[in-house]
Design a protein around this motif. Sequence first.
Motif, PDB file in Angstrom:
ATOM      1  N   GLY A 148       0.491  -1.161   0.097  1.00  0.00           N
ATOM      2  CA  GLY A 148      -0.286  -0.012   0.309  1.00  0.00           C
ATOM      3  C   GLY A 148       0.524   1.026  -0.139  1.00  0.00           C
ATOM      4  O   GLY A 148       1.422   1.245   1.100  1.00  0.00           O
ATOM      5  N   GLN A 178      -7.599  -0.685   2.757  1.00  0.00           N
ATOM      6  CA  GLN A 178      -6.836  -0.797   1.757  1.00  0.00           C
ATOM      7  C   GLN A 178      -6.891  -2.466   2.068  1.00  0.00           C
ATOM      8  O   GLN A 178      -6.883  -3.299   1.771  1.00  0.00           O
ATOM      9  N   MET A 179      -5.600  -1.933   2.808  1.00  0.00           N
ATOM     10  CA  MET A 179      -4.681  -3.096   3.179  1.00  0.00           C
ATOM     11  C   MET A 179      -5.023  -3.744   4.344  1.00  0.00           C
ATOM     12  O   MET A 179      -4.873  -5.053   3.845  1.00  0.00           O
ATOM     13  N   PHE A 221      -6.830  -6.541   1.867  1.00  0.00           N
ATOM     14  CA  PHE A 221      -6.509  -7.299   0.952  1.00  0.00           C
ATOM     15  C   PHE A 221      -5.575  -8.355   2.435  1.00  0.00           C
ATOM     16  O   PHE A 221      -5.761  -9.828   1.437  1.00  0.00           O
ATOM     17  N   CYS A 251       0.562  -8.399   3.362  1.00  0.00           N
ATOM     18  CA  CYS A 251       0.519  -7.010   2.511  1.00  0.00           C
ATOM     19  C   CYS A 251       1.548  -5.465   3.758  1.00  0.00           C
ATOM     20  O   CYS A 251       2.118  -6.144   4.448  1.00  0.00           O
ATOM     21  N   THR A 252       2.355  -5.091   3.266  1.00  0.00           N
ATOM     22  CA  THR A 252       3.310  -4.132   3.732  1.00  0.00           C
ATOM     23  C   THR A 252       2.298  -2.836   3.334  1.00  0.00           C
ATOM     24  O   THR A 252       2.332  -2.135   2.059  1.00  0.00           O
ATOM     25  N   ILE A 253       2.485  -1.403   4.617  1.00  0.00           N
ATOM     26  CA  ILE A 253       1.393  -0.275   4.270  1.00  0.00           C
ATOM     27  C   ILE A 253       2.864   0.916   5.052  1.00  0.00           C
ATOM     28  O   ILE A 253       3.935   0.895   5.319  1.00  0.00           O
ATOM     29  N   GLU A 273      -3.859   1.287  10.405  1.00  0.00           N
ATOM     30  CA  GLU A 273      -3.116   0.420  10.182  1.00  0.00           C
ATOM     31  C   GLU A 273      -3.214  -0.390  11.258  1.00  0.00           C
ATOM     32  O   GLU A 273      -3.377  -1.594  11.169  1.00  0.00           O
ATOM     33  N   ILE A 302       1.060  -6.945   9.186  1.00  0.00           N
ATOM     34  CA  ILE A 302       1.654  -6.468   8.847  1.00  0.00           C
ATOM     35  C   ILE A 302       2.937  -4.917   9.130  1.00  0.00           C
ATOM     36  O   ILE A 302       2.581  -5.138  10.184  1.00  0.00           O
TER      37      ILE A 302
END
Length: 260
Positions: free
Chosen positions: A72, A80-81, A84, A91-93, A104, A115
């Motif tokens: 993200g 969003q993340m 997902f 996932c990575t933000i 997050e 995450i």
Amino acid sequence: MENYRDFNAKTIDSWNSEGWEWGQAISHEVFSAAQKGDWSIVLTPQTSVPMNWYFPFVDETGHFRKGTKVLGLASGGGQQMPIFVAAGADCTILDLSDSQLASEKFVAERENYEIKIIKADMTQPLPFENESFDIIVHPVSNCYIENVQPVWQEAFRILKKGGLLLSGLDNGFNYLFDEYEAPMTIQNVLPYNPLINENQMKKALAENDGVQFSHTFGEQIGGQLKAGFVMTDAFEDFYDDNSRKNHGFPEFWATRALKI
């Protein structure tokens, strides 16, 4: 002024303290539905991303194939993340706003998942190895930076071959007007860039808008092509129903770009 990107991050933090819609974390019910394959996200204000945009990384059940890695990019806010992750992605933000990253972390702790959360400036070289991700999700956010080409270059570098860049883009129309009530008259000259226009800077500071920038078709679409992407799909979107009614001109683009 301090570094304008840091200033913008603090501005977004102030918006979130007032309930900014793009910083509100998804509910447990939305997360649970995504675990069952019932989900959607937006890159632009209103229109959901078509499910076929995620092919070949999502299967027929609405879940990501095992091992799919998603970044993200400047997409914090707990929206969003988390979806997902619920649908099976790793996932990575990355974001520069503390409050966006806090959203997050809040969802991750509530739903008990892991995450990678990274505070960084997307205008700088990204802290990832070449070909690290299968998908990059980049909702409307590069309106807060002056030069978007480095973002496209770095996105291309860190995507694997066959990887996808899904972007939401402000097309500049927003910045022509201060008011969206009909009848509308053009009040600003493009490019909208408070760093070189004193009047625009005064207005931005007075109205707590942060330091925002308009970008051209050449910068947004042409820039992705210049970085090496192949554009495979796109759509336009409106800010809201009032903008559709009052001027009928979409203010946003969403693009699906492929690294081949």
